[in-house]
Write an enzyme that holds these catalytic residues in place. Structure first.
Site, short mmCIF file in Angstrom:
data_model
loop_
_atom_site.label_atom_id
_atom_site.label_comp_id
_atom_site.label_asym_id
_atom_site.label_seq_id
_atom_site.Cartn_x
_atom_site.Cartn_y
_atom_site.Cartn_z
N GLU A 175 -49.47 -61.04 -6.87
CA GLU A 175 -50.55 -60.17 -7.25
C GLU A 175 -51.43 -59.83 -5.96
OE1 GLU A 175 -52.99 -60.41 -10.52
OE2 GLU A 175 -54.93 -60.64 -9.54
N ARG A 183 -62.85 -26.85 4.87
CA ARG A 183 -64.77 -26.41 4.48
C ARG A 183 -65.68 -26.43 5.33
NH1 ARG A 183 -69.09 -25.91 1.76
NH2 ARG A 183 -71.59 -26.69 2.30
N GLN A 230 -67.24 -33.94 16.34
CA GLN A 230 -66.02 -34.64 16.44
C GLN A 230 -66.47 -36.16 15.46
OE1 GLN A 230 -67.19 -36.97 20.29
NE2 GLN A 230 -64.95 -36.25 20.88
#
Ligand SMILES: Cc1cc2nc3c(=O)[nH]c(=O)nc-3n(C[C@H](O)[C@H](O)[C@H](O)COP(=O)(O)OP(=O)(O)OC[C@H]3O[C@@H](n4cnc5c(N)ncnc54)[C@H](O)[C@@H]3O)c2cc1C
Length: 386
Positions: A241, A267, A278
Site C-alpha cells: 500500500e 492568466r 518570479q
C-alpha cells in the site's frame, strides 16, 4: 537506477490514462450502483487485479508496473476517491491472498476479486486501536471447525460496497505480534454488519464505514496464513500500500501540475502572464521539484518490492514524500489560481484528497517513528508496524 518504462509499459500507461479519463468519470454525488458499474469496467481492463498472477485471472504485474498503472489511473481519473478504492482493494486486501493464501484459497477467492466481480475491504482499525493497531480488541475464538468473531472495525475503505472483508482479529489477546490472525469473510455472513457510509473530507468517491462482528462464525479454511501470522500479513499489505497505492497521488499531482502551468501562462494581471512573475514561476518550479523527487522515491521503493525486498524504510519514506508533496502541491495549485482555486475544481480536490494521505496506511508521524527505529533511534517498542 533507471526508472524508464519499457515500450509495453508506456503503452499500458497511455491506454489507462485515456480509459480512466473517458470511462471513469464520477457522477456529482456518490452512487453505489455507478461505483460498481465503473468498478466492473475497470475490472474488464485488468485494473483491479493487475498484480494477481495470470493463473488466477490477473495480469501478473510486478510492483513497478503496478505503480505505473496506478499512477496512470490517478492521472486520468479525476475521481481520486475511486482510484484510492481500487488501490486499497488491490494492495491491502487482494495482495494478502496472493502472498499468504493456500492454493485452494487462491483458486476460490482471487478470480472474482481480479475480474471486478467482487470488491474487497481490509479491516484493521478500531475505535481504541488506530496507530497502536496491535491492541485491537476484535476477538476470534476457535470453536471446532470455525472461529467466532466479535468486535468492531472503523474507517474501513470500501466497506459499504464490499463483497469480501480481510479482517484482523486477536486469537491470543495480549499475544503481541503473534496474537493476531487474518480472516477472509464474505459480506452477508450472519453476524457481520456494515454501518452507514461516512461523510468525510476528500476522497468523496471512496465509500467508508464501520464493520461490526457479532458472533460471526467463519470457517477455519478462511484463515489467511497460519493462526498468529496476522501481523506479518498486515505488514506485507502495508508495504504494497505505502508503495503502489501512493502512485495514485503522483498521477493526480501530474494532472494538477500540468493545468497549473497552463493557468499561469494564460492568466494575465498587470498586463503580463502571471507566470512571468518570479514569485509565481518559482512556486511552480517548487511544485515540480516536490513531484519529481517524491516520484523517484516511490519508484525506488517499487523496484525494491518487485525484487522481493521486505525493507520497511523505503515504503515509509515513499509514503511520507508523496503524501507531503501532494498536500503542498494542492496548496500551491490553489494559491496560483487565486479565488478560482477555492471553488470546486481539481486543485481544491487535490488538496482535500491529499490531506487523508497523511493519515491512512499509518500516519506520517508513525512512519517517521518506524524510520527512526530502523536508524537505531526511538526507544519505544514497535507495536504493529502501521
Ligand atoms: C481515508 C482513510 C481511509 C482509511 N481506510 C482504512 C481501511 O481501509 N482499513 C483500516 O483498517 N483503516 C483505515 N483507515 C484508518 C487509518 O489506518 C487510521 O486512521 C490510522 O492508522 C490512524 O489511526 P487513528 O485515526 O486512530 O489516529 P491516532 O492513532 O489516534 O492518532 C492521532 C494522532 O496522534 C499521532 N500519534 C499516535 N501515536 C503516536 C506516536 N507513537 N508517535 C507520534 N505520533 C503519534 C498520530 O500520528 C496522529 O497524528 C483509514 C483512514 C483514512 C483517513
Amino acid at each position: 537506477m533507471n526508472f524508464d518504462f519499457d515500450a509495453e509499459t508506456e503503452e499500458m500507461r497511455d491506454m489507462v490514462v485515456r480509459f480512466a479519463g473517458g470511462e471513469l468519470t464520477a457522477p456529482p454525488e456518490f452512487d453505489p450502483d455507478d461505483f460498481r458499474r465503473r468498478w466492473r469496467l475497470a475490472g474488464k481492463q485488468g485494473l483491479v487485479g493487475s498484480t494477481v498472477p495470470v493463473a488466477y485471472g490477473g495480469s501478473g504485474l510486478d510492483a513497478v508496473c503496478a505503480a505505473a498503472m496506478t499512477e496512470a489511473l490517478g492521472q486520468g481519473c479525476t475521481d481520486t476517491g475511486f482510484v484510492f478504492s481500487v488501490a486499497a482493494h488491490l494492495f491491502a486486501a487482494v495482495m494478502p491472498v496472493v502472498e499468504f493464501g493456500t492454493e485452494e484459497q487462491k483458486r476460490r477467492w482471487l478470480p472474482a476479486l481480479a475480474s471486478g466481480e467482487w470488491i474487497a475491504a481490509h479491516g484493521v482499525t478500531e475505535p481504541e486501536a488506530g496507530s497502536d493497531a496491535l491492541r485491537l480488541r476484535t476477538r476470534a475464538v476457535r470453536d471446532g471447525g470455525r472461529y467466532v468473531l466479535n468486535g468492531s472495525k472503523c474507517f474501513i475503505t470500501n466497506a459499504p460496497v464490499a463483497d469480501v472483508f480481510v479482517v484482523q482479529a486477536a486469537t491470543a489477546p495480549g499475544g503481541g505480534f503473534f496474537g493476531l490472525t487474518t480472516f477472509l469473510v464474505r459480506a452477508g455472513t450472519p453476524g457481520l454488519s456494515v454501518g452507514r457510509r461516512y461523510g468525510k473530507t476528500g476522497l468523496h468517491g471512496s465509500p467508508m464505514a464501520d464493520v461490526h462482528f457479532e458472533d460471526c462464525a467463519v470457517p477455519a479454511d478462511q484463515v489467511l496464513g497460519a493462526e498468529g501470522s496476522g501481523a506479518a500479513v498486515f505488514a506485507s499489505s502495508m508495504r504494497w500500500e505505502r508503495t503502489c497505492l501512493f502512485a495514485a497521488y503522483l498521477g493526480a499531482m501530474k494532472r494538477v501540475l500540468d493545468t497549473t502551468v497552463e493557468h499561469v501562462r494564460q492568466r494575465r494581471q498587470f498586463e503580463a502572464a502571471i507566470g512571468s512573475f518570479q514569485a509565481v514561476s518559482h512556486r511552480v518550479v517548487d511544485m515540480m521539484l516536490r513531484y519529481e523527487s517524491a516520484r523517484l522515491m516511490l519508484y525506488k521503493a517499487a523496484r525494491a518490492l518487485a525484487d522481493g525486498s521486505d525493507d520497511e524504510v523505503g515504503p515509509a519514506l515513499a509514503k511520507l514524500a508523496v503524501s507531503e508533496a501532494a498536500v503542498q502541491l494542492g496548496l500551491d495549485a490553489v494559491q496560483l489560481r487565486g479565488a478560482l482555486g477555492i471553488l470546486d475544481g481539481e486543485s481544491h480536490a487535490l488538496l482535500c484528497d491529499a490531506v487523508p494521505a497523511r493519515i491512512f496506511s499509518g500516519t506520517n508521524e508513525i512512519q517517521k517513528n518506524n524510520v527512526a527505529r530502523a536508524l537505531g533511534l526511538g526507544g519505544r517498542p514497535a507495536g504493529m508496524r502501521r
